[in-house]
Design a protein around this motif. Structure first.
Motif, PDB file in Angstrom:
ATOM      1  N   ASP A   1      -4.799   8.473   1.247  1.00 18.49           N
ATOM      2  CA  ASP A   1      -3.366   8.518   1.709  1.00 18.49           C
ATOM      3  C   ASP A   1      -2.525   9.529   1.089  1.00 18.49           C
ATOM      4  O   ASP A   1      -1.837  10.236   1.366  1.00 18.49           O
ATOM      5  N   ALA A   2      -2.431   9.229  -0.341  1.00 15.80           N
ATOM      6  CA  ALA A   2      -1.687  10.121  -1.077  1.00 15.80           C
ATOM      7  C   ALA A   2      -2.113  11.599  -0.982  1.00 15.80           C
ATOM      8  O   ALA A   2      -0.975  12.423  -1.121  1.00 15.80           O
TER       9      ALA A   2
ATOM     10  N   ALA B   1       0.777  -1.212   0.020  1.00 15.52           N
ATOM     11  CA  ALA B   1      -0.163  -0.052  -0.074  1.00 15.52           C
ATOM     12  C   ALA B   1       0.815   1.315  -0.157  1.00 15.52           C
ATOM     13  O   ALA B   1       0.621   2.108  -0.804  1.00 15.52           O
ATOM     14  N   GLY B   2       1.961   1.163   0.764  1.00 13.13           N
ATOM     15  CA  GLY B   2       2.952   2.359   0.603  1.00 13.13           C
ATOM     16  C   GLY B   2       3.636   2.681  -0.382  1.00 13.13           C
ATOM     17  O   GLY B   2       3.621   3.841  -0.905  1.00 13.13           O
ATOM     18  N   THR B   3       3.905   1.494  -1.107  1.00 11.88           N
ATOM     19  CA  THR B   3       4.578   1.657  -2.410  1.00 11.88           C
ATOM     20  C   THR B   3       3.376   2.286  -3.615  1.00 11.88           C
ATOM     21  O   THR B   3       3.698   3.254  -4.332  1.00 11.88           O
ATOM     22  N   ARG B   4       2.319   1.883  -3.656  1.00 18.52           N
ATOM     23  CA  ARG B   4       1.216   2.370  -4.449  1.00 18.52           C
ATOM     24  C   ARG B   4       0.956   3.978  -4.200  1.00 18.52           C
ATOM     25  O   ARG B   4       0.858   4.706  -5.028  1.00 18.52           O
ATOM     26  N   THR B   5       0.924   4.022  -2.748  1.00 20.10           N
ATOM     27  CA  THR B   5       0.757   5.644  -2.375  1.00 20.10           C
ATOM     28  C   THR B   5       1.814   6.514  -2.876  1.00 20.10           C
ATOM     29  O   THR B   5       1.520   7.532  -3.352  1.00 20.10           O
ATOM     30  N   ALA B   6       3.111   5.955  -3.014  1.00 19.56           N
ATOM     31  CA  ALA B   6       4.317   6.584  -3.178  1.00 19.56           C
ATOM     32  C   ALA B   6       4.133   6.861  -4.751  1.00 19.56           C
ATOM     33  O   ALA B   6       4.506   7.953  -5.382  1.00 19.56           O
ATOM     34  N   GLN B   7       3.721   5.928  -5.552  1.00 19.86           N
ATOM     35  CA  GLN B   7       3.391   5.832  -6.987  1.00 19.86           C
ATOM     36  C   GLN B   7       2.363   6.753  -7.432  1.00 19.86           C
ATOM     37  O   GLN B   7       2.299   7.699  -8.273  1.00 19.86           O
ATOM     38  N   ILE B   8       1.303   6.967  -6.640  1.00 13.44           N
ATOM     39  CA  ILE B   8       0.198   7.837  -6.899  1.00 13.44           C
ATOM     40  C   ILE B   8       0.831   9.489  -6.712  1.00 13.44           C
ATOM     41  O   ILE B   8       0.362  10.330  -7.432  1.00 13.44           O
ATOM     42  N   MET B   9       1.511   9.445  -5.652  1.00 12.15           N
ATOM     43  CA  MET B   9       2.001  10.807  -5.134  1.00 12.15           C
ATOM     44  C   MET B   9       3.025  11.279  -6.413  1.00 12.15           C
ATOM     45  O   MET B   9       2.881  12.534  -6.875  1.00 12.15           O
ATOM     46  N   ASP B  10       3.683  10.195  -7.023  1.00 13.50           N
ATOM     47  CA  ASP B  10       4.793  10.909  -7.945  1.00 13.50           C
ATOM     48  C   ASP B  10       4.112  11.205  -9.333  1.00 13.50           C
ATOM     49  O   ASP B  10       4.389  11.962 -10.011  1.00 13.50           O
TER      50      ASP B  10
END
Length: 462
Positions: free
Chosen positions: A47-48, A2-11
């Protein structure tokens, strides 16, 4: 995960904001719709968004959603496209021409020499301006610009077959600012815009600043290659086409009636707006087809200025368009310039344009240029530099260099000898004009220009 996907969304969101796909104060997609599009859970999007809000990149408006913050980092032009060799960079050519010392020779610049300009008429207007009332000397310009100048422009346009009211004309600080305002009004980052190949190099520089996709269409002796133009509209769905239809820069070509008709038909079919930059129209011996006249300003926006004919020091341009577009452009001009051009500049131009001297001045300039084009073409041909065509007016010759010579290298070598040239690829989005050079015949009276050309061309063959 979930954290990885959140970071991808933010990027993903950061990238959209960086390249201006998302602009300040624009609403982000709703949490549910963005989650479906990105194939993640709504909690990941929440989250993002929350983390980006914590970084100050976006902000929440309760009951409305998330929005891009108003203040963003400046747009870095250097990152928006391939880094060109400096001698073929449009910004470089502009800087060399504008910053050239008085003793430098400038056959590559885009204006007439000072002694060709109506300086006596401008001085006379300045003396009259010095006696103007205090309001003219100290107040801001009105939102549309001086009415008397707009009325005069409306009469000039009517002579070309463009029926227009003064309310459909807005004065701008310059012709370049006029195009910038139109781009702000009609374009969003990532949109496609069609331009000619070759074209005026500052079209490319300005569009780069607006972060849009540039689509180029080859230009012929009768206008844009209409088959390629049709393909570009079908494939790329552009919002705008920007061109010079009269005395095209840099080629000097003039659009034919047949090409103009087909171009307007295609633009209507594909809902494309045309910006017709008519800055060289006064240099024509007789009027050629005008897209704005044929179209009736339905989807053509006409712009112009007097920097080429009267003075580049007294900047004032104009936009002629349908009423609802002028209303929106007025608001943009207020937001970006707090009113129109300087009232003093407008008053000065009105005096010169209305005192009877302007028509005589342009008649003299056209006659001088007619002789100069033939004279300079002959001297260039003696160096095996051949005009692509002989224009019917204006001060440009678009020429081919002898085989094996690269115009950018020639320009770079000439600059070391205090001669500013305009190599072909600064005008070419496709970078296919290395063998071409644009010459300003009015700036080529000094024999040293030809001696420098001969010297650097000989060196270029070695």
């Amino acid at each position: 995960m979930a954290g990885t996907r959140t970071a991808q969304i933010m990027d993903e969101i950061r990238e959209r904001i960086s390249n201006r796909t998302l602009v300040p104060d624009e609403r982000l997609p709703s949490i549910r719709s963005f989650a479906a599009r990105m194939n993640v859970s709504p909690s990941t999007i929440v989250d993002a968004y929350d983390r980006l809000a914590g970084e100050g990149i976006i902000r929440s408006r309760p009951g409305s959603g998330f929005y891009v913050c108003s203040t963003l980092a400046p747009l870095d032009l250097a990152t928006l496209g391939p880094k060109l060799d400096r001698e073929i960079d449009p910004f470089w050519v502009s800087r060399q021409s504008l910053d050239a010392e008085a003793e430098m020779l400038k056959p590559g610049c885009g204006w007439l020499p000072p002694d060709w300009m109506p300086n006596d008429a401008i001085r006379k207007a300045l003396r009259k301006l010095a006696r103007a009332d205090d309001n003219l000397l100290s107040e801001y310009g009105s939102t549309r610009g001086a009415r008397n100048l707009r009325q005069l422009l409306a009469r000039h346009l009517s002579d070309e077959g463009i029926t227009i009211r003064p309310e459909q004309i807005m004065l701008a600080v310059s012709g370049t600012q006029a195009i910038d305002l139109i781009c702000r009004f009609l374009l969003r980052p990532g949109d496609s815009v069609v331009i000619d190949d070759p074209c005026y190099f500052n079209f490319q520089a300005l569009l780069k600043a607006h972060d849009v996709k540039v689509i180029s269409v080859p230009y012929t002796v009768t206008g844009p290659d209409i088959n390629r133009f049709s393909e570009a509209l079908s494939t790329h769905k552009p919002r705008l086409y920007i061109t010079n239809s009269a005395l095209h820069n840099p080629t000097g070509a003039t659009i034919s009636p047949q090409t103009a008709h087909r171009l307007l038909t295609l633009a209507a079919q594909h809902d494309v707006t045309i910006v017709e930059d008519d800055i060289f129209s006064a240099f024509e011996p007789s009027p050629s087809p005008r897209l704005a006249a044929l179209d009736g300003l339905e989807r053509v926006i006409r712009i112009g200025s007097f920097s080429k004919t009267l003075s580049a020091s007294v900047r004032c341009g104009y936009i002629a368009a349908k009423p609802e577009w002028i209303e929106a452009l007025v608001d943009l001009q207020v937001a970006t310039n707090f009113g129109g051009p300087s009232p003093m500049a407008s008053a000065l131009l009105f005096q010169v344009l209305s005192d009877g001297s302007y028509r005589k001045h342009m008649e003299d300039v056209r006659q001088k240029l007619s002789k100069k084009r033939l004279e300079i073409a002959t001297k260039l041909e003696a160096l095996n530099i051949k005009p692509w065509l002989m224009p019917r007016g204006g001060f440009y010759l678009w020429c081919t260099l002898p085989d094996g010579l690269d115009s950018a290298r020639i320009a770079s070598a000439a600059l070391e000898q205090n001669v500013v040239l305009a190599p072909g690829n600064v005008f070419s989005p496709s970078q296919n004009m290395a063998q071409f050079m644009r010459f300003n015949v009015s700036q080529m009276s000094n024999s040293q220009t030809f001696q420098t050309l001969k010297t650097v061309m000989l060196a270029g063959k070695e």
